[in-house]
Design an enzyme around this catalytic site. Sequence first.
Site, mmCIF file in Angstrom:
data_model
loop_
_atom_site.group_PDB
_atom_site.id
_atom_site.type_symbol
_atom_site.label_atom_id
_atom_site.label_comp_id
_atom_site.label_asym_id
_atom_site.label_seq_id
_atom_site.Cartn_x
_atom_site.Cartn_y
_atom_site.Cartn_z
ATOM 1 N N HIS A 94 67.152 32.913 78.487
ATOM 2 C CA HIS A 94 67.949 33.888 79.240
ATOM 3 C C HIS A 94 67.075 34.797 80.116
ATOM 4 C CE1 HIS A 94 67.546 36.516 75.376
ATOM 5 N NE2 HIS A 94 66.578 36.800 76.222
ATOM 6 N N HIS B 261 68.970 43.769 74.629
ATOM 7 C CA HIS B 261 67.587 44.228 74.805
ATOM 8 C C HIS B 261 67.581 45.748 75.002
ATOM 9 C CE1 HIS B 261 67.628 39.964 75.989
ATOM 10 N NE2 HIS B 261 66.337 39.913 75.721
ATOM 11 N N HIS C 139 57.410 32.884 74.399
ATOM 12 C CA HIS C 139 57.010 33.890 75.388
ATOM 13 C C HIS C 139 56.559 35.168 74.714
ATOM 14 C CE1 HIS C 139 61.327 34.953 74.873
ATOM 15 N NE2 HIS C 139 61.206 36.022 75.619
ATOM 16 N N GLU D 108 63.112 35.133 69.349
ATOM 17 C CA GLU D 108 64.495 34.998 69.862
ATOM 18 C C GLU D 108 65.089 33.642 69.464
ATOM 19 O OE1 GLU D 108 64.588 37.817 73.872
ATOM 20 O OE2 GLU D 108 64.430 35.673 74.132
#
Length: 279
Positions: A12, A59, A193, A240
């Site tokens: 995303h 977030h 990431h 995530e």
Amino acid sequence: MAKITAGVATSHVPAIGAAVDLGKTGEDYWKPLFKGYEFSKKWIAEEKPDVVVLVYNDHATAFDMNIIPTFALGCGEEFGIADEGWGRRPVPNVMGHPDLAWHIAHSVIDDEFDITIVNKMEVDHGLSVPMTLMFGQPDAWPCKVIPLAVNVITFPPPSGKRCFALGQAIRRAVDSYEEDLNVQIWGTGGMSHQLQGPRAGLINSEFDQDFLDRFLNDPVELAKTPHIDYLEQAGAEGVELVMWHVMRGALNEKVTELHRHYHVPASNTAVGHVIYKNS
Ligand code: DHB
Ligand code: FE
């Protein structure tokens, strides 16, 4: 009866949303990424899901250090698109399905998953970028969405195993809803990431490819991966990926992989995307 017919997983990365909003998808940097979603857009236009249970993470947009729900289910009529600091993305609000959402809440809480019920919240790139990748830029989204926000921002996030088991409970909930509805479940976020610190920019394609193989063929064992493995191997934000396990738990153990796409990089992130049909 309602039925979960398929699962979609996708990263995303907010820069993907910006690339679409700013008309940059044809640029050399972005072309290979968006090419991997051409099949997906055609497929979903034919599938026409009535409702998507969209597992994503907030977030620090709707929730912050004041309140950190581990699992928060959006039971409202409508969810606004948040301004994350650069103005609101030019995408439509998300329409919920309160009746099915409350049914899921009742069912999973009876099943001992004491999730938080949220009637009013704005959603951020964690939800809007997957919508854009799958549906493009319509004036209104073509299906209802039940957001399920999972805390992966502040430790401790839920374990992969717990996420997988919640997916199984969601499956039982949807299966027991009387209206005929074509329901999909989406798991979002990942892949490897790391956004901050000395390891910022870390991408581990070997880890990601192995994850994609085992996500298809060995999901129960894969869901047991401890958080420390994500942190060490897939970067701080790689955790995530636990959200993908919610999706996988809601599908059959044996599924058909209709599509797989892996691309590096999108900003600082490895992008992964799969579509599984319940078979
Ligand atoms: C970025 C943010 C995210 O939430 C994510 O999952 C990947 C990348 C970013 O800011 O680049
Ligand atoms: Fe993220």
